[in-house]
Write a protein that holds these residues in place. Sequence first.
Motif, PDB file in Angstrom:
ATOM      1  N   SER A  10       0.833  -1.199   0.000  1.00  0.00           N
ATOM      2  CA  SER A  10       0.000   0.000   0.000  1.00  0.00           C
ATOM      3  C   SER A  10       0.867   1.249   0.000  1.00  0.00           C
ATOM      4  O   SER A  10       2.014   1.235   0.429  1.00  0.00           O
ATOM      5  CB  SER A  10      -0.901   0.007   1.244  1.00  0.00           C
ATOM      6  N   ARG A  49       0.195   5.948  -0.458  1.00  0.00           N
ATOM      7  CA  ARG A  49      -0.848   6.990  -0.538  1.00  0.00           C
ATOM      8  C   ARG A  49      -1.635   6.882  -1.839  1.00  0.00           C
ATOM      9  O   ARG A  49      -2.853   6.964  -1.847  1.00  0.00           O
ATOM     10  CB  ARG A  49      -0.219   8.383  -0.406  1.00  0.00           C
ATOM     11  N   HIS A  84      -3.834   3.176  -1.979  1.00  0.00           N
ATOM     12  CA  HIS A  84      -4.367   2.835  -0.647  1.00  0.00           C
ATOM     13  C   HIS A  84      -5.307   1.628  -0.662  1.00  0.00           C
ATOM     14  O   HIS A  84      -5.489   0.953   0.353  1.00  0.00           O
ATOM     15  CB  HIS A  84      -5.097   4.049  -0.032  1.00  0.00           C
ATOM     16  N   GLN A 130      -5.568  -1.832   7.481  1.00  0.00           N
ATOM     17  CA  GLN A 130      -4.717  -0.760   6.955  1.00  0.00           C
ATOM     18  C   GLN A 130      -3.249  -1.163   7.049  1.00  0.00           C
ATOM     19  O   GLN A 130      -2.796  -1.583   8.108  1.00  0.00           O
ATOM     20  CB  GLN A 130      -4.943   0.526   7.768  1.00  0.00           C
TER      21      GLN A 130
END
Length: 242
Positions: A163, A165, A168, A213
Amino acid sequence: MSKIYVAGIGPGAYDQMTGKAIRALEESDVIIGYTVYVDLVKEHFAGKEFMTTPMKKEVDRCVLAFEEAQKGKTVSMICSGDAGVYGMAGLMYEVGADYPDVELEIIPGVTAATGGAAVLGAPLIHDFCLISLSDLLTPWEKIEARLLGASQADFVICLYNPSSRKRHDYLQKACDLMMQYKSPDTVCGIVANIAREGETSRVMTLKELRDTQVDMFTTVFIGNSQTKEINGKMVTPRGYRR
């Protein structure tokens, strides 16, 4: 003949470098690398000349190494992990074609797959493959095909660069693709900042991984159909037969 070592420095901790890599850096006059990696080794090799280039300046970095070697200096080009796994070894040989009088020696190091596996337990005991989710140098269609092929063949899969920015949702997309062939209950694990300050790890299911995440400093492990959780560790049996 001038000499360049292309050395993998492992995950970042000095004690995870091989003795051979340490000797190569000690023998070198100049240590060259991406800024972040040079910062990791600087304190341990005082008195050396350090040269850095930022991200995306890989070719410039290689040329710099060869030019320094041609001045009669012994040079180490450093990479995190292993120099031959998504590292600089290949590019150094390509650029090195123009510098036939400079000898290259590749020195292996602990890559994130093996460093992270040790933290999680034993996820890579059977056949596995490494796939980078970065589409900077590889078209996404090819990454997608590899994810599907590896999942259908029931490989344990280790994901690099899961991942960023701009990317994502790539891990989510990857999990959806893998779930076409893998059970949502497949045992998975993540390790962030392997052998560095703030190291964390977690074992979870593929379904849970989909909504987790992660960042560029996270390495992701997706088990095969036999992988299990034992006392909070991710373990893949050596074979399929009992």
